[in-house]
Design an enzyme around this catalytic site. Sequence first.
Site, PDB file in Angstrom:
ATOM      1  N   GLU A  29       0.565 -73.221  17.206  1.00  0.00           N
ATOM      2  CA  GLU A  29      -0.509 -73.986  16.767  1.00  0.00           C
ATOM      3  C   GLU A  29       0.199 -75.296  15.999  1.00  0.00           C
ATOM      4  O   GLU A  29       1.300 -75.100  15.167  1.00  0.00           O
ATOM      5  CB  GLU A  29      -1.569 -73.640  15.909  1.00  0.00           C
ATOM      6  CG  GLU A  29      -2.454 -72.544  16.630  1.00  0.00           C
ATOM      7  CD  GLU A  29      -3.469 -71.868  15.778  1.00  0.00           C
ATOM      8  OE1 GLU A  29      -3.304 -71.899  14.771  1.00  0.00           O
ATOM      9  OE2 GLU A  29      -4.491 -71.297  16.505  1.00  0.00           O
ATOM     10  N   ASN A  43      -8.230 -65.320   5.789  1.00  0.00           N
ATOM     11  CA  ASN A  43      -7.439 -65.838   4.829  1.00  0.00           C
ATOM     12  C   ASN A  43      -7.468 -67.218   4.729  1.00  0.00           C
ATOM     13  O   ASN A  43      -7.026 -67.494   3.599  1.00  0.00           O
ATOM     14  CB  ASN A  43      -6.207 -64.804   4.891  1.00  0.00           C
ATOM     15  CG  ASN A  43      -5.333 -65.074   6.077  1.00  0.00           C
ATOM     16  OD1 ASN A  43      -5.790 -65.751   7.081  1.00  0.00           O
ATOM     17  ND2 ASN A  43      -3.960 -64.950   6.137  1.00  0.00           N
ATOM     18  N   GLU A  72      -1.893 -65.848  16.973  1.00  0.00           N
ATOM     19  CA  GLU A  72      -1.406 -65.876  15.882  1.00  0.00           C
ATOM     20  C   GLU A  72      -1.667 -64.495  15.052  1.00  0.00           C
ATOM     21  O   GLU A  72      -2.764 -64.472  14.533  1.00  0.00           O
ATOM     22  CB  GLU A  72      -1.722 -67.039  14.951  1.00  0.00           C
ATOM     23  CG  GLU A  72      -1.629 -68.616  15.709  1.00  0.00           C
ATOM     24  CD  GLU A  72      -0.319 -69.132  15.694  1.00  0.00           C
ATOM     25  OE1 GLU A  72       0.628 -68.539  14.889  1.00  0.00           O
ATOM     26  OE2 GLU A  72      -0.148 -70.064  16.797  1.00  0.00           O
TER      27      GLU A  72
HETATM   28  N1  LIG Z   1      -0.015 -65.917  12.548  1.00  0.00           N
HETATM   29  C1  LIG Z   1      -0.623 -66.596  12.007  1.00  0.00           C
HETATM   30  O1  LIG Z   1      -0.799 -67.754  11.958  1.00  0.00           O
HETATM   31  C2  LIG Z   1      -1.835 -66.084  11.143  1.00  0.00           C
HETATM   32  C3  LIG Z   1      -2.618 -66.628  10.404  1.00  0.00           C
HETATM   33  C4  LIG Z   1      -3.549 -66.147   9.457  1.00  0.00           C
HETATM   34  C5  LIG Z   1      -3.935 -64.704   9.580  1.00  0.00           C
HETATM   35  N2  LIG Z   1      -2.933 -63.959  10.252  1.00  0.00           N
HETATM   36  C6  LIG Z   1      -3.044 -62.521  10.356  1.00  0.00           C
HETATM   37  O2  LIG Z   1      -4.351 -62.234  10.221  1.00  0.00           O
HETATM   38  C7  LIG Z   1      -4.686 -61.055   9.603  1.00  0.00           C
HETATM   39  C8  LIG Z   1      -5.751 -60.885   8.460  1.00  0.00           C
HETATM   40  O3  LIG Z   1      -6.811 -61.447   9.086  1.00  0.00           O
HETATM   41  P1  LIG Z   1      -7.984 -60.585   9.310  1.00  0.00           P
HETATM   42  O4  LIG Z   1      -7.758 -59.159   8.622  1.00  0.00           O
HETATM   43  O5  LIG Z   1      -9.132 -61.197   9.612  1.00  0.00           O
HETATM   44  O6  LIG Z   1      -7.801 -59.890  10.793  1.00  0.00           O
HETATM   45  P2  LIG Z   1      -8.631 -59.180  11.788  1.00  0.00           P
HETATM   46  O7  LIG Z   1      -7.647 -59.027  13.237  1.00  0.00           O
HETATM   47  O8  LIG Z   1      -9.211 -58.081  11.424  1.00  0.00           O
HETATM   48  O9  LIG Z   1      -9.683 -60.062  12.234  1.00  0.00           O
HETATM   49  C9  LIG Z   1      -9.593 -61.480  12.760  1.00  0.00           C
HETATM   50  C10 LIG Z   1     -10.607 -61.989  13.374  1.00  0.00           C
HETATM   51  O10 LIG Z   1     -10.971 -61.274  14.457  1.00  0.00           O
HETATM   52  C11 LIG Z   1     -12.183 -60.755  14.444  1.00  0.00           C
HETATM   53  N3  LIG Z   1     -12.380 -59.380  15.283  1.00  0.00           N
HETATM   54  C12 LIG Z   1     -12.072 -58.376  14.889  1.00  0.00           C
HETATM   55  N4  LIG Z   1     -12.204 -57.427  15.704  1.00  0.00           N
HETATM   56  C13 LIG Z   1     -12.695 -57.788  16.924  1.00  0.00           C
HETATM   57  C14 LIG Z   1     -12.807 -57.434  18.113  1.00  0.00           C
HETATM   58  N5  LIG Z   1     -12.795 -56.283  18.634  1.00  0.00           N
HETATM   59  N6  LIG Z   1     -13.306 -58.643  19.156  1.00  0.00           N
HETATM   60  C15 LIG Z   1     -13.182 -59.842  18.635  1.00  0.00           C
HETATM   61  N7  LIG Z   1     -13.020 -60.245  17.568  1.00  0.00           N
HETATM   62  C16 LIG Z   1     -12.650 -59.366  16.441  1.00  0.00           C
HETATM   63  C17 LIG Z   1     -12.560 -60.707  13.173  1.00  0.00           C
HETATM   64  O11 LIG Z   1     -13.909 -60.511  12.941  1.00  0.00           O
HETATM   65  C18 LIG Z   1     -12.007 -62.005  12.557  1.00  0.00           C
HETATM   66  O12 LIG Z   1     -12.788 -62.988  13.101  1.00  0.00           O
HETATM   67  C19 LIG Z   1      -3.026 -60.784   9.005  1.00  0.00           C
HETATM   68  O13 LIG Z   1      -2.632 -59.697   9.939  1.00  0.00           O
HETATM   69  C20 LIG Z   1      -2.520 -62.015   9.065  1.00  0.00           C
HETATM   70  O14 LIG Z   1      -0.996 -62.013   9.047  1.00  0.00           O
HETATM   71  C21 LIG Z   1      -2.086 -64.617  11.163  1.00  0.00           C
HETATM   72  N1  LIG Z   2      -0.012 -70.013   5.762  1.00  0.00           N
HETATM   73  C1  LIG Z   2      -0.593 -70.196   6.919  1.00  0.00           C
HETATM   74  C2  LIG Z   2      -1.749 -69.565   7.490  1.00  0.00           C
HETATM   75  C3  LIG Z   2      -1.412 -68.014   7.611  1.00  0.00           C
HETATM   76  O1  LIG Z   2      -1.868 -67.044   6.892  1.00  0.00           O
HETATM   77  C4  LIG Z   2      -0.863 -71.607   7.441  1.00  0.00           C
HETATM   78  O2  LIG Z   2      -1.098 -72.390   6.377  1.00  0.00           O
HETATM   79  O3  LIG Z   2      -1.100 -72.096   8.345  1.00  0.00           O
END
Ligand SMILES: NC(=O)c1ccc[n+]([C@@H]2O[C@H](COP(=O)([O-])OP(=O)(O)OC[C@H]3O[C@@H](n4cnc5c(N)ncnc54)[C@H](O)[C@@H]3O)[C@@H](O)[C@H]2O)c1
Ligand SMILES: N[C@@H](CC=O)C(=O)O
Length: 484
Positions: free
Chosen positions: A464, A154, A252
Amino acid sequence: MTRKSWTHEGVCWVAGRKRTLPETIEVTDPADGRVIGCVPRGGVELAREAVDTASEAFPAWSRRLPRERGQVLKDWANRILDHRAELAKLLSQEQGKPVAEALGEVETAAEFVEWYGEEAKRISGEVLPPAKENQQMTVLRQPVGVAALITPWNYPAAMVTRKAAPALAAGCTVVLKPAKETPLIASALFELLMETNLPHGAANLVTGDAASIGDTWLGDYRVRKISFTGSTGVGKELMKKAAEHVKRVSLELGGNAPALVFEDADLDRAADAIVANKFENGGQMCNGINLIFVQEPVREELTERILARVKALRVGRGTETECHVGPLINQRACHKVQALVDDAVNKGARLRYGGEPLLEGEYSNGHFYRPTVLTEVDDRMDLTRDEVFGPVAPILTFRIEEEAVRRANGTPYGLAAYLFTRDGGRIHRLTEGLEAGMVGVNGTSLSFPQAPFGGIKESGLGREGGLYGLEEFLELKFISTMLD
Ligand SMILES: NC(=O)c1ccc[n+]([C@@H]2O[C@H](COP(=O)([O-])OP(=O)(O)OC[C@H]3O[C@@H](n4cnc5c(N)ncnc54)[C@H](O)[C@@H]3O)[C@@H](O)[C@H]2O)c1
Ligand SMILES: N[C@@H](CC=O)C(=O)O
């Protein structure tokens, strides 16, 4: 400066060299489903080689003078800024967000690198007061070692630099895996990093099969740190696996951010900030508002303001200049959003705008969802518990402050919360009382290079950004010396 035009054939970067493989993964444009490029389908072998090279590079990189590490990062930041327009276009094509937003993200990505480039030279230890005569007590800050970084789709540029920059500033070497949906921007950012004076092997990028790469890194004792951004489910699995070698873990994860709007708030300001946050990146933002709680007496006034702003949003292909909301990342995301909207409507929510995918004409092959506003949402509906991750603004009402706080806190998540009020006492009570790692008061911007970004409860571990983000890649070593 030579202007780059990245081909859409992304590569891995291991030991400072480009790597391609016969097997590839296709990258598609979410605006029309077209294949726009590919990256190598790396697996166990390349993942292990990346750790080999990162381990070999660690002694030299960690001993480089801090100001030299900082110079490498500043050079990287400048290269990113020099190519911001091309990077933004690439990011918009593979991820879907409007190009103006993509440009903002690329600039933010560079800001993190620049900030940590400055900070590298300020990492220092402490001298403590002695406990005995002739004793000297010191505390060193040393890099953790090889750090594995896993990033989501994202914010695929900013999440790469928000991890890699503090790790490299601290003296760690890194192996990074981007999401399969958005590997091209990561590959391009690494190409620019490879053009700096970074020693070969200090930063490595492996694209490909997530589970094989992740398991290889988690199962390798030489990897001392895992920093992950993504869903809470995957984060929990990685945390379990990290236990085997007691790796340091930063997570995160997902959120379910509430925005509380009180009757004394500036409603225009609240509506502007809520709509800007809620519809950024098509609602696919971890700290995006999931639930809008409005105090009963101003329910309709706020709803009308939100509706007027949402109706003015233009949905379109991210690379169009006049678009505010791009496509969702894939069809699965559209189905998830629709299921949550349907569930809410079936349980009594009132659909005030949107509520359906866009399927005709220019939208026919993409994953577009119409910006949506729901009112009369209540706590029985699934979207009050699940992260919607789409362009849906659910509006709920509350009567008194205690009720709003109890309902806002009634979730396993705790990433961000937002508050709109003019009452200073309430600001004080609620910024303390809301269970979240970050609180926005009368505004929704939360991501800054100097500030700690991250969550509590099931939204994550660690932070972070700022010095907090640097500490995640540093170990403390206490030394007690008895002097003659
Ligand atoms: N808290 C934060 O700062 C933050 C920032 C951005 C996104 N997010 C969260 O991320 C989610 C969306 O992102 P997404 O759909 O890419 O998440 P995801 O968990 O599906 O994937 C994230 C990453 O993990 C990898 N991954 C998936 N399965 C794995 C495994 N078994 N082993 C190792 N790596 C693996 C994916 O390929 C990708 O690179 C949302 O829930 C969002 O809230 C959080
Ligand atoms: N909006 C966040 C990423 C989360 O999805 C950021 O800018 O760090």
